[in-house]
Motif scaffolding. Structure first.
Motif, PDB file in Angstrom:
ATOM      1  N   ASP A 180       0.824  -1.209   0.000  1.00  0.00           N
ATOM      2  CA  ASP A 180       0.000   0.000   0.000  1.00  0.00           C
ATOM      3  C   ASP A 180       0.855   1.255   0.000  1.00  0.00           C
ATOM      4  N   LEU A 181       2.153   1.122  -0.308  1.00  0.00           N
ATOM      5  CA  LEU A 181       3.045   2.277  -0.368  1.00  0.00           C
ATOM      6  C   LEU A 181       3.744   2.413  -1.719  1.00  0.00           C
ATOM      7  N   ILE A 182       3.599   1.435  -2.591  1.00  0.00           N
ATOM      8  CA  ILE A 182       4.340   1.429  -3.848  1.00  0.00           C
ATOM      9  C   ILE A 182       3.461   1.871  -5.010  1.00  0.00           C
ATOM     10  N   LEU A 183       3.951   2.830  -5.790  1.00  0.00           N
ATOM     11  CA  LEU A 183       3.223   3.346  -6.944  1.00  0.00           C
ATOM     12  C   LEU A 183       3.707   2.739  -8.256  1.00  0.00           C
ATOM     13  N   THR A 194      10.278   8.645  -3.744  1.00  0.00           N
ATOM     14  CA  THR A 194      10.969   9.751  -3.079  1.00  0.00           C
ATOM     15  C   THR A 194      10.245  10.160  -1.803  1.00  0.00           C
ATOM     16  N   MET A 195       8.922  10.176  -1.847  1.00  0.00           N
ATOM     17  CA  MET A 195       8.151  10.584  -0.678  1.00  0.00           C
ATOM     18  C   MET A 195       8.358   9.627   0.491  1.00  0.00           C
ATOM     19  N   GLU A 196       8.324   8.332   0.221  1.00  0.00           N
ATOM     20  CA  GLU A 196       8.548   7.371   1.300  1.00  0.00           C
ATOM     21  C   GLU A 196       9.977   7.445   1.813  1.00  0.00           C
ATOM     22  N   ALA A 197      10.946   7.602   0.905  1.00  0.00           N
ATOM     23  CA  ALA A 197      12.342   7.672   1.317  1.00  0.00           C
ATOM     24  C   ALA A 197      12.587   8.868   2.241  1.00  0.00           C
ATOM     25  N   VAL A 198      12.030  10.024   1.879  1.00  0.00           N
ATOM     26  CA  VAL A 198      12.186  11.212   2.724  1.00  0.00           C
ATOM     27  C   VAL A 198      11.523  10.995   4.077  1.00  0.00           C
ATOM     28  N   LEU A 216       3.315  11.567   6.647  1.00  0.00           N
ATOM     29  CA  LEU A 216       3.649  11.465   5.229  1.00  0.00           C
ATOM     30  C   LEU A 216       3.228  10.110   4.654  1.00  0.00           C
ATOM     31  N   ILE A 217       3.395   9.058   5.425  1.00  0.00           N
ATOM     32  CA  ILE A 217       3.041   7.728   4.952  1.00  0.00           C
ATOM     33  C   ILE A 217       1.527   7.611   4.735  1.00  0.00           C
ATOM     34  N   GLU A 218       0.746   8.256   5.577  1.00  0.00           N
ATOM     35  CA  GLU A 218      -0.702   8.210   5.405  1.00  0.00           C
ATOM     36  C   GLU A 218      -1.125   8.857   4.090  1.00  0.00           C
TER      37      GLU A 218
END
Length: 259
Positions: A180-183, A194-198, A216-218
């Motif tokens: 649920d985090l991978i696009l 990039t958003m998850e890495a940051v 950010l994860i939400e």
């Protein structure tokens, strides 16, 4: 109140959220993005490849809406004059070569120090000051990110060091079908947007990192949820070819970037 504009009168789905997330209204994220940008002690600077500006799954535009202390530079190279923040760190490092470094650039590699291990106390001798540091990230495809970093190293090497999160170049990366985090499909284990890495980095760098990461994860989860809702039922995409996997693995494991 959020307002919208039409970028094509014949395609109402393409109406854009003008004052909010700047995404099409059918995938608007304004209800998920924090009402006020999240303050951070860590300054985030992102080099955003021009091609990513046209990519519908780019996370950087949303990330910049979420963080108060985030600077996005569109281009293929970081150089003196692009950012007052980076120029300040460059000048300070040149004038004070023995002072602890306070900037890191995020990219996997054998010479990169692990932020996770640092937090666990396994890198206690590393001379790096996390208080008010700068986190530099490269947003683009893996090929573009490598090119952007190599082009920027002459400037970055004066005041920053290479860092990474945990990764495993020997395993396959995930896809939107199993997370649920991978696009997009990731080349190997540990790769992320990039958003998850940051978000993961801020967890280790910022005093309020756990809460910042969670927020950010939400937002990212909501992005993936929207994207997956438009996918037709199908089998996961085939694995990357051996040639592509070897090239990506080479980028991560055998790049000779100075730490």
């Amino acid at each position: 109140m959020t307002s919208f504009i039409d970028d094509d009168d014949h395609h109402p789905r393409r109406r854009i959220c003008e004052e909010g997330c700047r995404r099409p209204i059918n995938v608007c994220l304004c209800h998920t993005i924090p009402e006020k940008p999240i303050p951070t002690l860590t300054k985030v600077v992102i080099l955003h490849h021009p091609h990513e500006q046209r990519h519908k799954l780019a996370t950087v535009p949303v990330l910049s809406k979420c963080l108060q202390n985030c600077e996005v530079i569109v281009g293929r190279k970081l150089r003196y004059g692009d950012s007052k923040t980076l120029d300040y760190f460059y000048d300070h490092a040149v004038q004070n070569p023995n002072c602890p470094l306070r900037a890191i650039y995020l990219f996997p590699g054998k010479d990169a120090f692990s932020l996770t291990k640092r937090e666990q106390g396994k890198l206690s001798t590393f001379d790096f000051d996390v208080n008010g540091c700068v986190l530099i990230a490269f947003d683009g495809t893996w090929k573009h990110a490598k090119e952007m970093l190599q082009a920027s190293l002459q400037f970055l090497s004066k005041f920053s060091v290479q860092a990474c999160l945990d990764y495993d170049a020997g395993t396959d990366g995930g896809t939107i079908y199993d997370s649920d985090l991978i696009l997009r499909r990731e080349p190997f284990g540990g790769c992320m947007s990039t958003m998850e890495a940051v978000a993961r980095c801020l967890r280790h760098l910022d005093p309020n990192g756990i809460c910042i990461e969670s927020s950010l994860i939400e937002v990212l989860k909501e992005m993936v949820k929207f994207q997956s809702s438009f996918l037709k039922p199908m089998k996961p995409r085939p694995k990357l070819s051996r040639k592509v996997k070897e090239e990506v693995k080479k980028i991560a494991e055998h790049s000779e970037f100075p730490a």
